[in-house]
Design a protein around this motif. Structure first.
Motif, PDB file in Angstrom:
ATOM      1  N   GLY A 102       7.834  11.217 -11.924  1.00 34.99           N
ATOM      2  CA  GLY A 102       7.861  12.264 -10.918  1.00 34.99           C
ATOM      3  C   GLY A 102       9.097  12.068 -10.070  1.00 34.99           C
ATOM      4  N   LYS A 103       8.898  11.980  -8.746  1.00 35.79           N
ATOM      5  CA  LYS A 103      10.024  11.663  -7.860  1.00 35.79           C
ATOM      6  C   LYS A 103      10.374  10.183  -7.924  1.00 35.79           C
ATOM      7  N   THR A 104       9.456   9.393  -8.503  1.00 32.17           N
ATOM      8  CA  THR A 104       9.698   7.966  -8.709  1.00 32.17           C
ATOM      9  C   THR A 104       9.284   7.606 -10.131  1.00 32.17           C
ATOM     10  N   PRO A 105       9.828   6.513 -10.691  1.00 30.48           N
ATOM     11  CA  PRO A 105       9.426   6.087 -12.036  1.00 30.48           C
ATOM     12  C   PRO A 105       7.965   5.622 -12.043  1.00 30.48           C
ATOM     13  N   PRO A 106       7.336   5.540 -13.230  1.00 35.34           N
ATOM     14  CA  PRO A 106       5.927   5.137 -13.316  1.00 35.34           C
ATOM     15  C   PRO A 106       5.702   3.711 -12.814  1.00 35.34           C
ATOM     16  N   TRP A 135       0.860  -1.178   0.000  1.00 36.82           N
ATOM     17  CA  TRP A 135       0.000   0.000   0.000  1.00 36.82           C
ATOM     18  C   TRP A 135       0.895   1.226   0.000  1.00 36.82           C
ATOM     19  N   THR A 136       0.335   2.357  -0.406  1.00 37.46           N
ATOM     20  CA  THR A 136       1.108   3.588  -0.480  1.00 37.46           C
ATOM     21  C   THR A 136       1.717   3.895   0.881  1.00 37.46           C
ATOM     22  N   ALA A 137       3.007   4.157   0.899  1.00 37.12           N
ATOM     23  CA  ALA A 137       3.709   4.399   2.157  1.00 37.12           C
ATOM     24  C   ALA A 137       3.406   5.801   2.691  1.00 37.12           C
ATOM     25  N   ASP A 138       3.671   6.010   3.974  1.00 32.82           N
ATOM     26  CA  ASP A 138       3.454   7.310   4.600  1.00 32.82           C
ATOM     27  C   ASP A 138       4.147   8.409   3.806  1.00 32.82           C
ATOM     28  N   GLY A 139       3.450   9.514   3.613  1.00 31.23           N
ATOM     29  CA  GLY A 139       3.997  10.608   2.821  1.00 31.23           C
ATOM     30  C   GLY A 139       3.785  10.444   1.333  1.00 31.23           C
ATOM     31  N   GLY A 140       3.234   9.298   0.909  1.00 30.48           N
ATOM     32  CA  GLY A 140       2.887   9.109  -0.495  1.00 30.48           C
ATOM     33  C   GLY A 140       3.872   8.315  -1.325  1.00 30.48           C
ATOM     34  N   ARG A 141       4.996   7.921  -0.770  1.00 32.30           N
ATOM     35  CA  ARG A 141       5.981   7.134  -1.528  1.00 32.30           C
ATOM     36  C   ARG A 141       6.705   6.199  -0.559  1.00 32.30           C
ATOM     37  N   PRO A 142       7.116   5.001  -1.054  1.00 36.59           N
ATOM     38  CA  PRO A 142       6.872   4.426  -2.385  1.00 36.59           C
ATOM     39  C   PRO A 142       5.390   4.123  -2.632  1.00 36.59           C
TER      40      PRO A 142
END
Length: 350
Positions: free
Chosen positions: A71-75, A36-43
């Motif tokens: 963005g800050k991470t690849p698609p 699931w989406t990690a705290d803060g939105g990434r990973p």
């Protein structure tokens, strides 16, 4: 998909401005990865689920269309393709213009089977805050009302602690934890000096505390003392000196005003522009009335005690200027639950 939805709900209140997504990887009838989406939105959920597994030929169940942009991470679509997943089942599409069908197209162009719409309504309900921020530039708003049986939040002398019981208050803290921010008006701060933090639940990420106050004529000692633990945002009117508050560590946002009150539409747009997707409004009555009148409340949660305070008590919702019953905001009953000695009832926008 039910498991993916459940996992995604773990991110409620913890991943803004990103969506709370869940992902499950299945092969030969066995779950081999989940995330699931990690705290803060990434990973993101997909990369979390793929970590450390061989997903060749597997099926990925994901609650929101995988992203297609760098963005800050690849698609995440690229991550699924690189992992050699054979099929992707998606609950609902992503209206973000950077995605909006591009993730699905990327997967299909790479030869993956893509199925969409499985348990779509549930996914859209879970992701409502993110979807509203993208499509309407406002967060999802839950209005919480804790009152006597006759709808009062304080006696004529202002006494309000406590109308509802400890079980209800604990549930309110759990609800705070599932929202990005807790919102109150200046009157609530002056009357109660609240901290608005989540307590006794062991959370690692506190919601933002937001105060809407036209002139910032407040004395918020507990809010200020707890800034190191939880952010404090002050939404105020025009030409207000904010130096005192910024020196204390609060963030300030100038909003348009309507008469003596903050314009609720501009307030919500400011919060959305700064990443918030889910707001838990805990009053007071004037702020609740302004949000209801502007059509900005998506869900109402009431905690009702078996006490009667009478007409001289403070009403839970301020004046709304309604002449016709047909003009009254109406909600549909979604849930009723006994909580200790109180009644919890949840209502949703039709």
């Amino acid at each position: 998909m039910g498991m993916a939805l459940s996992l995604g709900r773990r991110g409620l209140g913890r991943v803004w401005p990103n969506p709370n997504v869940g992902c499950v990887i299945v092969r030969d009838g066995c779950v081999i990865g989940r995330g699931w989406t990690a705290d803060g939105g990434r990973p993101h959920a997909e990369t979390q689920a793929l970590r450390g597994i061989d997903a060749t030929g597997a099926t990925a169940y994901v609650t929101l269309e995988p992203c297609a942009h760098h963005g800050k991470t690849p698609p995440c679509s690229e991550a699924l393709i690189a992992a050699k997943v054979a099929r992707v089942v998606i609950a609902t599409g992503d209206p973000d213009p950077r995605v909006a069908g591009k993730g699905i197209a990327m997967l299909r162009d790479a030869g993956l089977e893509v199925i969409t719409g499985l348990r779509k309504a549930e996914a859209r309900a879970d992701l409502a805050g993110f979807l509203l921020r993208i499509t309407q530039n406002r967060p999802f708003v839950t209005l919480k009302l804790a009152s006597s049986f006759d709808g009062r939040i304080a006696t004529a002398t202002g006494e309000s602690k406590w109308i509802t019981g400890p079980d209800s208050r604990r549930m309110v803290h759990a609800m705070r934890a599932q929202h990005d921010a807790v919102l109150v008006g200046a009157g609530t701060v002056r009357a109660d000096d609240p901290s608005l933090t989540v307590r006794d639940l062991g959370v690692s990420r506190q919601p933002v505390r937001v105060v809407a106050s036209g002139r910032l004529e407040i004395d918020a000692s507990q809010l200020v003392e707890t800034i190191p633990q939880a952010p404090l945002w002050l939404c105020h009117g025009l030409n207000v000196d904010v130096q005192k508050w910024t020196d204390l560590g609060a963030q300030t946002f100038e909003c348009a005003v309507q008469g003596r009150q903050i314009d609720p539409v501009d307030l919500m747009q400011n919060l959305a522009n700064n990443g918030l997707t889910r707001v838990f409004c805990e009053g007071g009555g004037s702020l609740a009335a302004s949000l209801l009148s502007a059509g900005l409340v998506d869900e109402v949660v009431g905690f009702t005690a078996g006490a009667m305070l009478g007409a001289e008590g403070t009403p839970s919702i301020g004046a709304m200027g309604l002449d016709q019953l047909a003009d009254a905001p109406r909600f549909e009953l979604a849930e009723i639950q006994r909580v200790g000695a109180d009644l919890m009832h949840r209502w949703v926008r039709p």
